[in-house]
Design a protein around this motif. Structure first.
Motif, PDB file in Angstrom:
ATOM      1  N   GLN A 118      30.175   5.342  43.865  1.00 59.83           N
ATOM      2  CA  GLN A 118      30.052   4.521  45.064  1.00 59.83           C
ATOM      3  C   GLN A 118      28.659   3.892  45.151  1.00 59.83           C
ATOM      4  OE1 GLN A 118      31.812   6.235  48.756  1.00 59.83           O
ATOM      5  NE2 GLN A 118      32.058   8.081  47.508  1.00 59.83           N
ATOM      6  N   ALA A 119      28.622   2.616  45.528  1.00 58.45           N
ATOM      7  CA  ALA A 119      27.346   1.932  45.714  1.00 58.45           C
ATOM      8  C   ALA A 119      26.784   2.172  47.104  1.00 58.45           C
ATOM      9  CB  ALA A 119      27.500   0.428  45.474  1.00 58.45           C
ATOM     10  N   VAL A 120      27.649   2.430  48.072  1.00 59.43           N
ATOM     11  CA  VAL A 120      27.226   2.640  49.454  1.00 59.43           C
ATOM     12  C   VAL A 120      27.759   3.986  49.915  1.00 59.43           C
ATOM     13  CG1 VAL A 120      27.312   1.776  51.811  1.00 59.43           C
ATOM     14  CG2 VAL A 120      27.290   0.159  49.903  1.00 59.43           C
ATOM     15  N   LEU A 121      26.865   4.843  50.367  1.00 57.54           N
ATOM     16  CA  LEU A 121      27.247   6.167  50.838  1.00 57.54           C
ATOM     17  C   LEU A 121      26.764   6.366  52.262  1.00 57.54           C
ATOM     18  CD1 LEU A 121      26.343   8.137  47.634  1.00 57.54           C
ATOM     19  CD2 LEU A 121      28.588   8.233  48.708  1.00 57.54           C
ATOM     20  N   ARG A 287      37.432 -10.547  51.610  1.00 60.81           N
ATOM     21  CA  ARG A 287      36.699 -11.463  50.747  1.00 60.81           C
ATOM     22  C   ARG A 287      35.195 -11.335  50.890  1.00 60.81           C
ATOM     23  NH1 ARG A 287      39.058 -15.658  48.393  1.00 60.81           N
ATOM     24  NH2 ARG A 287      37.141 -15.548  47.203  1.00 60.81           N
ATOM     25  N   ALA A 288      34.714 -10.459  51.769  1.00 62.90           N
ATOM     26  CA  ALA A 288      33.267 -10.307  51.944  1.00 62.90           C
ATOM     27  C   ALA A 288      32.668  -9.600  50.739  1.00 62.90           C
ATOM     28  CB  ALA A 288      32.980  -9.510  53.214  1.00 62.90           C
ATOM     29  N   PRO A 289      31.375  -9.858  50.419  1.00 60.63           N
ATOM     30  CA  PRO A 289      30.721  -9.105  49.351  1.00 60.63           C
ATOM     31  C   PRO A 289      30.801  -7.612  49.642  1.00 60.63           C
ATOM     32  CG  PRO A 289      29.362 -10.957  50.040  1.00 60.63           C
ATOM     33  CD  PRO A 289      30.485 -10.854  51.032  1.00 60.63           C
ATOM     34  N   LEU A 290      31.091  -6.827  48.604  1.00 64.30           N
ATOM     35  CA  LEU A 290      31.393  -5.419  48.827  1.00 64.30           C
ATOM     36  C   LEU A 290      30.276  -4.467  48.428  1.00 64.30           C
ATOM     37  CD1 LEU A 290      35.098  -5.338  47.598  1.00 64.30           C
ATOM     38  CD2 LEU A 290      34.244  -5.471  49.924  1.00 64.30           C
ATOM     39  N   ALA A 291      29.380  -4.875  47.568  1.00 67.06           N
ATOM     40  CA  ALA A 291      28.426  -3.881  47.074  1.00 67.06           C
ATOM     41  C   ALA A 291      27.191  -4.542  46.495  1.00 67.06           C
ATOM     42  CB  ALA A 291      29.083  -3.016  45.994  1.00 67.06           C
ATOM     43  N   TYR A 292      26.114  -3.762  46.514  1.00 66.65           N
ATOM     44  CA  TYR A 292      24.902  -4.114  45.802  1.00 66.65           C
ATOM     45  C   TYR A 292      24.362  -2.828  45.183  1.00 66.65           C
ATOM     46  CZ  TYR A 292      20.383  -5.916  44.537  1.00 66.65           C
ATOM     47  OH  TYR A 292      19.293  -6.297  43.797  1.00 66.65           O
ATOM     48  N   TYR A 306      36.528   3.274  48.987  1.00 60.09           N
ATOM     49  CA  TYR A 306      36.243   4.407  49.865  1.00 60.09           C
ATOM     50  C   TYR A 306      35.984   3.894  51.276  1.00 60.09           C
ATOM     51  CZ  TYR A 306      35.711   7.395  45.742  1.00 60.09           C
ATOM     52  OH  TYR A 306      35.933   8.094  44.587  1.00 60.09           O
ATOM     53  N   GLY A 307      36.295   4.745  52.250  1.00 57.88           N
ATOM     54  CA  GLY A 307      36.070   4.392  53.636  1.00 57.88           C
ATOM     55  C   GLY A 307      34.629   4.579  54.046  1.00 57.88           C
ATOM     56  N   PRO A 308      34.298   4.269  55.307  1.00 56.39           N
ATOM     57  CA  PRO A 308      32.907   4.336  55.778  1.00 56.39           C
ATOM     58  C   PRO A 308      32.307   5.737  55.751  1.00 56.39           C
ATOM     59  CG  PRO A 308      34.424   3.957  57.607  1.00 56.39           C
ATOM     60  CD  PRO A 308      35.218   3.790  56.358  1.00 56.39           C
ATOM     61  N   ARG A 311      35.286   8.921  52.308  1.00 58.47           N
ATOM     62  CA  ARG A 311      36.592   9.442  51.934  1.00 58.47           C
ATOM     63  C   ARG A 311      37.366   8.388  51.151  1.00 58.47           C
ATOM     64  NH1 ARG A 311      37.651  14.940  52.296  1.00 58.47           N
ATOM     65  NH2 ARG A 311      36.348  15.801  53.954  1.00 58.47           N
ATOM     66  N   PRO A 312      38.105   8.796  50.111  1.00 59.49           N
ATOM     67  CA  PRO A 312      38.839   7.797  49.318  1.00 59.49           C
ATOM     68  C   PRO A 312      39.998   7.194  50.091  1.00 59.49           C
ATOM     69  CG  PRO A 312      39.364  10.033  48.595  1.00 59.49           C
ATOM     70  CD  PRO A 312      38.231  10.156  49.577  1.00 59.49           C
ATOM     71  N   PHE A 313      40.315   5.934  49.774  1.00 57.96           N
ATOM     72  CA  PHE A 313      41.502   5.285  50.309  1.00 57.96           C
ATOM     73  C   PHE A 313      42.749   6.043  49.816  1.00 57.96           C
ATOM     74  CE2 PHE A 313      39.718   0.667  50.773  1.00 57.96           C
ATOM     75  CZ  PHE A 313      38.839   1.132  51.739  1.00 57.96           C
ATOM     76  N   PRO A 314      43.922   5.733  50.348  1.00 55.53           N
ATOM     77  CA  PRO A 314      45.157   6.336  49.826  1.00 55.53           C
ATOM     78  C   PRO A 314      45.344   6.046  48.344  1.00 55.53           C
ATOM     79  CG  PRO A 314      45.562   5.287  51.938  1.00 55.53           C
ATOM     80  CD  PRO A 314      44.170   4.895  51.529  1.00 55.53           C
TER      81      PRO A 314
END
Length: 674
Positions: A118-121, A287-292, A306-308, A311-314
């Motif tokens: 994950q890029a964002v935790l 469509r928004a940028p998802l990661a850096y 992954y959610g905020p 936790r992983p998506f289904p």
């Protein structure tokens, strides 16, 4: 839960190492690091800089803790670090990573930490590990563990820890464990008692290593797949942490993660630029940028699901992503379709989908690639040889939110130059990124020297926003159109293999624009551009025809798909007259040879070769927006083959879109020389 945390700490300690001089009699410790793949150690670059900046090939030693079954001292060498200026007093967080290779990498058995994808935790509790000086002369260094919290993402590649967390000397470069996800998420960078507590570099910053990142992470994922069984594995402890409902196949389990990342690691061909993010956006319907930093490996797309709260998506979301990857890799062709890697991935997706609630199956069985992820293919010609099909990156059009680095260069009244850099992201914001600060400007001979650092910084920002190398537009007076901007390099000195050593036109789509058109458009220019943009395939027109002087009718009589091609420089003589006529009659695209007609005003045999090559290039270009990237690919092949006599080596391209006009001046203020 506490037992799972304790056992994970033990696994991290087993993989944590310290760096030592090559001489066993020298007891000094340089700092900490940790094993991430067989034979690979990750640390902070600043840990090694004082000892290796003068000799990056110098051998040293890596050792673990005997108390935690760590490795015995073994020789190692620096493979690569991200730091751009080894003599800088301060290393930016985004550059403060280094990868170290154990010299006997195939003969040392060791544990590897599990690195987060994950890029964002979410912020929260963290456990920091590393080595510090001890009090026992027989054991001068001991393992240290800190229980801390991070409270803010301090910029895109930096994490801050909460105040009052004291970090002893030596722990820089050690792993930062997230006890909730059971993954190592960062590398300790510094500690400051009583202030900000400390800081770390997220492991996502590893993506800046490019190809090396993909290779190391593939080895990481394959190692964990081989060592997934058993009570003491990372997988076992992550399953305890997650606490999922047993047998619920609609949930994405740690075992699913290990298996899917193993299958993605077997796909040897790298993703096309921007494809990973676009596939994840299709799955997320976002469509928004998802990661850096921008995702560069297939596993990075897995980490976007992954959610905020981490936790992983289904499970169906991950299976949807994996199916899109399979479709895209198959669409691209390449070695993965012949090695069985795609077939194995497909078979597992099918089997795993059968276990998901049936009404969701269509998301996988009827998956379709988004248009922006499907590669535009075609064949380009180099000399007489046909090149294999390749992905063509379209040039941004008006209204598209894609970042382009724009360099505007204007002569001052007393022959020096003023420059400024903008990042055009399609938003209409004309803010200046950087500009010449000296009111007297800069001498021609020192222009590139002055541009290197700000250009590098602008490209880093634009590349991150795009997910692929940003295009570069250089805005010049027509009299300076022969400036060899595609040969510029951003580093005066760099390590072999460093992308800073690549000529600008090899890595990026480099085009020229007319400074005189800044801040304005006209009907002829707009009309001809629209006609070319809708014409489809392009045609090369030798301008002026062989043996003739340029005439205005040569340009006004051209069809919509016709592109002027000059086998002579555009900044002087007949070439300058021809370029002026092309601009006056509204042409926004043209090709010319910046060093043509070196010996004679008359055309020679090399002119015929040039025009034949340009005609083949334009004939294989399915649309105008493909031209800059097709030319870049030819430059890349010339560079790899070191063929300086190639017809396209000295080619420049005008690509001046009136729908994306260069904003009006002024470029800046200047004074007359004293």
């Amino acid at each position: 839960m506490a037992d799972a945390h304790t056992d994970l700490d033990a696994l991290v300690r087993e993989a944590t190492v310290r760096f030592l001089p090559a001489d066993p009699a020298d007891p000094r410790m340089w700092g900490s690091g940790f094993l991430v793949a067989p034979g690979w150690v990750l640390t902070c670059a600043h840990v090694l800089l004082p000892h290796l900046r003068e000799d990056t090939g110098r051998e040293f030693r890596v050792a673990g803790s005997p108390a935690y079954y760590g490795i015995d001292p073994v020789p190692a060498r620096l493979e690569r670090w991200l730091v751009k200026d080894p003599w800088s007093e301060e290393v930016p967080a985004a550059q403060d990573l280094a990868l170290v290779r154990l010299v006997p990498d195939g003969g040392v058995e060791h544990r590897c930490v599990w690195l987060s994808d994950q890029a964002v935790l979410p912020v929260g509790e963290r456990r920091v590990h590393g080595f510090r000086p001890g009090d026992d002369p027989e054991q001068p260094y001991e393992m240290w563990t800190g229980h801390i919290a991070d409270n803010v993402s301090d910029g895109r590649c930096s994490i801050r820890f909460t105040p009052m967390a004291e970090f002893p000397p030596g722990v820089s470069g050690g792993p930062v464990l997230d006890p909730v996800s059971g993954a190592v998420v960062a590398v300790t960078k510094f500690g400051r008692y009583g202030k900000d507590g400390g800081g770390a570099v997220p492991v996502a910053a590893l993506r800046a290593f490019g190809t090396l990142y993909r290779e190391v992470m593939a080895e990481h994922d394959l190692w964990h797949a081989r060592h997934a069984d058993g009570y003491g594995s990372w997988l076992h402890h992550q399953e305890l942490l997650l606490g999922q409902e047993p047998g619920n196949a609609d949930l994405w389990s740690p075992a699913d993660q290990v298996t899917s990342l193993r299958l993605l690691a077997r796909l040897g061909d790298p993703p096309p630029p921007g494809a990973v993010e676009r596939l994840a956006q299709r799955v997320r319907n976002d469509r928004a940028p998802l990661a850096y930093p921008p995702p560069t490996a297939w596993r990075d797309g897995h980490g976007l699901l992954y959610g905020p709260h981490g936790r992983p998506f289904p499970a169906i979301a991950f299976l949807h992503y994996l199916r899109l990857v399979s479709l895209l890799v198959t669409d691209m062709g390449g070695k993965d379709t012949t090695t069985g890697a795609v077939a194995e991935l497909d078979a597992w997706i099918t089997a795993r989908t059968r276990r998901v609630t049936p009404f969701q199956h269509h998301l996988v069985t009827e998956a379709r690639l988004p248009d922006l992820a499907r590669p535009r293919t075609g064949r380009a010609t180099v000399g007489d040889a046909k090149l294999p099909e390749r992905v063509v990156l379209p040039y941004p059009v008006a209204g598209e939110r894609a970042s382009v680095v724009v360099v505007e260069i204007e002569p001052l009244p007393y022959r020096n130059l003023h420059w400024q850099i903008r990042i055009d992201d399609g938003s209409g914001d004309d803010e200046i990124f950087d500009s010449e600060k000296d009111p007297d400007g800069v001498e021609h001979a020192r222009l590139l020297e002055r541009l290197r650092r700000p250009l590098d910084e602008a490209f880093q920002m634009a590349d991150a926003a795009n997910g692929h190398p940003a295009a570069c537009e250089v805005v010049l007076p027509a009299g300076d159109f022969d400036t060899p901007v595609h040969r510029w390099q951003l580093a005066e000195m760099a390590r072999l293999g460093d992308e800073a050593h690549l000529p600008l036109g090899v890595r990026r789509r480099v085009v020229l624009r007319d400074l005189a058109r800044r801040g304005r458009t006209d009907e002829a220019w707009t009309r001809r551009w629209d006609a070319v943009a809708s014409a489809g395939r392009l045609s090369a027109v030798r301008t002026p025809p062989g043996g003739q002087s340029p005439r205005r009718r040569h340009f006004t009589d051209m069809a919509a798909c016709d592109i002027p091609v000059l086998c002579r420089p555009a900044g002087r003589g007949a070439g300058r007259r021809a370029m002026d006529m092309a601009l006056e009659t509204g042409h926004g695209i043209a090709l010319w040879h910046i060093e043509g007609h070196a010996r004679s005003a008359a055309c020679a045999g090399d002119c015929d070769t040039f025009h034949a090559g340009a005609a083949a290039l334009l004939g294989e270009t399915a649309a105008a927006h493909e031209l800059p990237d097709r030319l870049r690919r030819i430059r890349e092949e010339i560079h790899e083959g070191r063929d300086q006599a190639h017809w396209a080596e000295g080619v420049a391209v005008l690509y001046d879109d009136p729908g994306r006009p260069v904003p009006a001046g002024p470029l800046g203020l200047w004074s007359s020389p004293a």
